[in-house]
Write a protein that holds these residues in place. Sequence first.
Motif, PDB file in Angstrom:
ATOM      1  N   HIS A  46     -50.264  37.135  25.148  1.00 17.43           N
ATOM      2  CA  HIS A  46     -50.912  36.922  26.595  1.00 17.43           C
ATOM      3  C   HIS A  46     -50.403  37.797  27.376  1.00 17.43           C
ATOM      4  CE1 HIS A  46     -52.132  37.385  30.734  1.00 17.43           C
ATOM      5  NE2 HIS A  46     -53.818  36.970  30.063  1.00 17.43           N
ATOM      6  N   GLN A  47     -48.775  37.697  27.545  1.00 15.75           N
ATOM      7  CA  GLN A  47     -47.785  37.916  28.205  1.00 15.75           C
ATOM      8  C   GLN A  47     -47.220  39.152  27.544  1.00 15.75           C
ATOM      9  OE1 GLN A  47     -47.643  35.269  27.221  1.00 15.75           O
ATOM     10  NE2 GLN A  47     -47.255  33.217  28.763  1.00 15.75           N
ATOM     11  N   GLU A  48     -47.644  40.038  26.524  1.00 14.37           N
ATOM     12  CA  GLU A  48     -47.655  41.129  25.484  1.00 14.37           C
ATOM     13  C   GLU A  48     -48.614  42.217  25.876  1.00 14.37           C
ATOM     14  OE1 GLU A  48     -45.715  43.813  23.775  1.00 14.37           O
ATOM     15  OE2 GLU A  48     -44.645  42.761  24.720  1.00 14.37           O
ATOM     16  N   LEU A  49     -49.661  41.369  25.103  1.00 14.74           N
ATOM     17  CA  LEU A  49     -50.843  42.682  26.280  1.00 14.74           C
ATOM     18  C   LEU A  49     -51.087  42.720  28.132  1.00 14.74           C
ATOM     19  CD1 LEU A  49     -54.025  40.391  24.857  1.00 14.74           C
ATOM     20  CD2 LEU A  49     -52.772  42.661  23.710  1.00 14.74           C
ATOM     21  N   ALA A  50     -50.606  42.204  28.970  1.00 12.38           N
ATOM     22  CA  ALA A  50     -50.490  42.834  30.254  1.00 12.38           C
ATOM     23  C   ALA A  50     -48.839  43.640  30.018  1.00 12.38           C
ATOM     24  CB  ALA A  50     -49.690  41.279  30.623  1.00 12.38           C
ATOM     25  N   ARG A  51     -47.842  43.179  29.508  1.00  8.92           N
ATOM     26  CA  ARG A  51     -47.003  44.470  29.254  1.00  8.92           C
ATOM     27  C   ARG A  51     -46.888  45.317  29.117  1.00  8.92           C
ATOM     28  NH1 ARG A  51     -43.011  46.497  26.453  1.00  8.92           N
ATOM     29  NH2 ARG A  51     -44.013  45.707  24.930  1.00  8.92           N
ATOM     30  N   ARG A  52     -47.287  45.171  28.250  1.00  7.63           N
ATOM     31  CA  ARG A  52     -48.062  46.880  27.345  1.00  7.63           C
ATOM     32  C   ARG A  52     -48.944  48.039  28.145  1.00  7.63           C
ATOM     33  NH1 ARG A  52     -48.179  45.980  20.890  1.00  7.63           N
ATOM     34  NH2 ARG A  52     -46.566  45.593  20.440  1.00  7.63           N
ATOM     35  N   THR A  53     -50.362  47.201  28.300  1.00  8.63           N
ATOM     36  CA  THR A  53     -51.037  47.270  29.678  1.00  8.63           C
ATOM     37  C   THR A  53     -50.899  47.703  30.806  1.00  8.63           C
ATOM     38  OG1 THR A  53     -52.003  45.744  30.406  1.00  8.63           O
ATOM     39  CG2 THR A  53     -53.476  46.421  27.990  1.00  8.63           C
ATOM     40  N   GLY A  54     -50.150  47.239  31.976  1.00  7.28           N
ATOM     41  CA  GLY A  54     -49.281  47.149  33.064  1.00  7.28           C
ATOM     42  C   GLY A  54     -50.511  46.954  33.575  1.00  7.28           C
ATOM     43  N   LEU A  55     -51.759  46.226  32.905  1.00  4.36           N
ATOM     44  CA  LEU A  55     -51.901  45.414  33.767  1.00  4.36           C
ATOM     45  C   LEU A  55     -52.107  44.454  34.471  1.00  4.36           C
ATOM     46  CD1 LEU A  55     -54.958  46.260  32.283  1.00  4.36           C
ATOM     47  CD2 LEU A  55     -55.166  47.652  34.032  1.00  4.36           C
ATOM     48  N   PRO A  56     -52.422  43.538  36.092  1.00  4.26           N
ATOM     49  CA  PRO A  56     -51.768  42.338  36.409  1.00  4.26           C
ATOM     50  C   PRO A  56     -52.730  41.550  34.774  1.00  4.26           C
ATOM     51  CG  PRO A  56     -53.146  43.397  37.448  1.00  4.26           C
ATOM     52  CD  PRO A  56     -53.119  44.538  36.823  1.00  4.26           C
ATOM     53  N   GLN A  57     -52.424  40.332  34.683  1.00  2.00           N
ATOM     54  CA  GLN A  57     -52.367  38.971  34.106  1.00  2.00           C
ATOM     55  C   GLN A  57     -53.566  38.150  34.186  1.00  2.00           C
ATOM     56  OE1 GLN A  57     -50.138  35.917  32.249  1.00  2.00           O
ATOM     57  NE2 GLN A  57     -47.650  37.062  33.121  1.00  2.00           N
ATOM     58  N   ALA A  58     -53.983  38.529  35.944  1.00  2.00           N
ATOM     59  CA  ALA A  58     -55.633  37.462  35.858  1.00  2.00           C
ATOM     60  C   ALA A  58     -56.651  38.425  35.181  1.00  2.00           C
ATOM     61  CB  ALA A  58     -55.386  37.308  37.173  1.00  2.00           C
ATOM     62  N   THR A  59     -56.127  39.943  35.204  1.00  2.00           N
ATOM     63  CA  THR A  59     -56.891  40.891  34.794  1.00  2.00           C
ATOM     64  C   THR A  59     -57.245  41.564  33.496  1.00  2.00           C
ATOM     65  OG1 THR A  59     -56.766  43.043  36.882  1.00  2.00           O
ATOM     66  CG2 THR A  59     -58.397  43.775  34.132  1.00  2.00           C
ATOM     67  N   VAL A  60     -55.599  40.619  32.306  1.00  2.00           N
ATOM     68  CA  VAL A  60     -55.881  40.776  30.595  1.00  2.00           C
ATOM     69  C   VAL A  60     -56.526  39.477  30.395  1.00  2.00           C
ATOM     70  CG1 VAL A  60     -54.683  40.298  29.330  1.00  2.00           C
ATOM     71  CG2 VAL A  60     -53.789  42.006  30.615  1.00  2.00           C
ATOM     72  N   SER A  61     -56.482  38.367  31.666  1.00  2.00           N
ATOM     73  CA  SER A  61     -57.821  37.347  30.818  1.00  2.00           C
ATOM     74  C   SER A  61     -59.306  37.419  31.353  1.00  2.00           C
ATOM     75  CB  SER A  61     -56.930  36.280  32.124  1.00  2.00           C
ATOM     76  OG  SER A  61     -55.669  36.044  32.453  1.00  2.00           O
ATOM     77  N   ARG A  62     -59.898  38.185  31.899  1.00  2.00           N
ATOM     78  CA  ARG A  62     -60.702  38.229  32.379  1.00  2.00           C
ATOM     79  C   ARG A  62     -61.220  39.598  31.118  1.00  2.00           C
ATOM     80  NH1 ARG A  62     -59.328  38.612  37.605  1.00  2.00           N
ATOM     81  NH2 ARG A  62     -59.279  41.533  37.894  1.00  2.00           N
ATOM     82  N   LEU A  63     -60.532  39.948  30.794  1.00  2.00           N
ATOM     83  CA  LEU A  63     -60.503  40.893  29.508  1.00  2.00           C
ATOM     84  C   LEU A  63     -60.705  40.823  28.193  1.00  2.00           C
ATOM     85  CD1 LEU A  63     -58.669  44.140  30.856  1.00  2.00           C
ATOM     86  CD2 LEU A  63     -60.840  44.107  30.892  1.00  2.00           C
ATOM     87  N   THR A  64     -59.453  39.528  28.399  1.00  2.00           N
ATOM     88  CA  THR A  64     -59.309  38.942  27.043  1.00  2.00           C
ATOM     89  C   THR A  64     -60.681  38.096  26.426  1.00  2.00           C
ATOM     90  OG1 THR A  64     -57.762  37.778  27.501  1.00  2.00           O
ATOM     91  CG2 THR A  64     -56.986  39.513  26.520  1.00  2.00           C
ATOM     92  N   TYR A  65     -61.036  37.379  27.449  1.00  2.00           N
ATOM     93  CA  TYR A  65     -62.469  36.631  27.481  1.00  2.00           C
ATOM     94  C   TYR A  65     -63.811  36.889  27.847  1.00  2.00           C
ATOM     95  CZ  TYR A  65     -65.955  33.471  28.923  1.00  2.00           C
ATOM     96  OH  TYR A  65     -67.302  32.469  28.711  1.00  2.00           O
ATOM     97  N   THR A  66     -63.684  38.300  27.783  1.00  2.00           N
ATOM     98  CA  THR A  66     -64.989  39.485  27.876  1.00  2.00           C
ATOM     99  C   THR A  66     -65.411  39.801  26.253  1.00  2.00           C
ATOM    100  OG1 THR A  66     -65.164  40.152  29.655  1.00  2.00           O
ATOM    101  CG2 THR A  66     -66.004  41.298  28.317  1.00  2.00           C
ATOM    102  N   LEU A  67     -63.815  40.523  25.810  1.00  2.00           N
ATOM    103  CA  LEU A  67     -63.537  40.788  24.414  1.00  2.00           C
ATOM    104  C   LEU A  67     -63.902  40.192  23.382  1.00  2.00           C
ATOM    105  CD1 LEU A  67     -61.194  43.354  24.908  1.00  2.00           C
ATOM    106  CD2 LEU A  67     -63.335  44.211  24.534  1.00  2.00           C
ATOM    107  N   THR A  68     -63.722  38.714  23.640  1.00  2.00           N
ATOM    108  CA  THR A  68     -63.567  37.718  22.862  1.00  2.00           C
ATOM    109  C   THR A  68     -64.807  37.147  22.264  1.00  2.00           C
ATOM    110  OG1 THR A  68     -61.099  36.800  22.975  1.00  2.00           O
ATOM    111  CG2 THR A  68     -62.620  35.839  22.276  1.00  2.00           C
ATOM    112  N   SER A  69     -65.774  37.099  23.682  1.00  2.00           N
ATOM    113  CA  SER A  69     -67.054  36.119  24.190  1.00  2.00           C
ATOM    114  C   SER A  69     -68.100  37.975  22.726  1.00  2.00           C
ATOM    115  CB  SER A  69     -66.979  36.360  25.249  1.00  2.00           C
ATOM    116  OG  SER A  69     -66.617  35.805  25.962  1.00  2.00           O
TER     117      SER A  69
END
Length: 275
Positions: A46-69
């Motif tokens: 999760h932290q690496e995804l946030a680093r690579r995208t430059g997005l806040p970790q909370a945003t990454v959490s919502r995106l990963t949840y949606t894309l996983t779903s």
Amino acid sequence: MGRQRHATISPLDEVDPSEDRRFVTALARGLTLLRCFTPSDRWLAHQELARRTGLPQATVSRLTYTLTSLGYLRHRASTGEYALSPAVLSLGFSVLSNFQVGRIARPFMEALAEHTQAAISLGVRHDTSVVYVAHCRSTARLILGLDVGTRLPFAETAMGRAIWCAATPGMQDLMARRLRAQDASLWPEREAGLRRAEAECARRGYAVSESEWESEIAAIGVGIDLGDGREPLALTVGGPASRLQGTLLHEDFGPALVRTGREIVAAIQAAAWED
């Protein structure tokens, strides 16, 4: 012989789409997250995804949840890591199956690969990167191990520089803004490389990259402008820098690349007339 079809040039090609009210930021962020995965990546934290995208970790959490779903990501709960799922392939299969440019270009690319005993690639721009859409290897033992889908930096590669040189002033301006926004500290050096490429293309007909994106690798590239309003592609010859240099490069491989580029454009335009 059928009537030639004319493509419409979209004004969005030369403006920043994120400034348009129709632009969906959440969708763009989700696609940015999917693009974080390179061919060498299996699982990313999760932290690496946030680093690579430059997005806040909370945003990454919502995106990963949606894309996983939706089935585009897999989640390994024991480590909190994510991986692309096979469902992602479905997004590209229809494009690849209908990408006639690569099919038409392949015989010309194969002939150039055998002539140069090097790797021949056809690529398109994607944001601030270039992506291989067709690739041919010669029978030489020392050859690039890259393939279709490989993503490379735009400003540091012969492929990106060739696209830049063939692009309209409006597209160049858009690319300049995006590259500057990506990393302002690198922009002066990148701009200098792109300006050198313009001079090289004016003098020789192709752009050059020598060990700039990967040590000991050199490439030359020529823009492929189909003349129908689409953004240009690029055709490149790549291989060991120790071989792609001097007289062999500039008196043999370079002219052969420019000639092959023209042959591909003529073949694609002829196919358009026949459709």
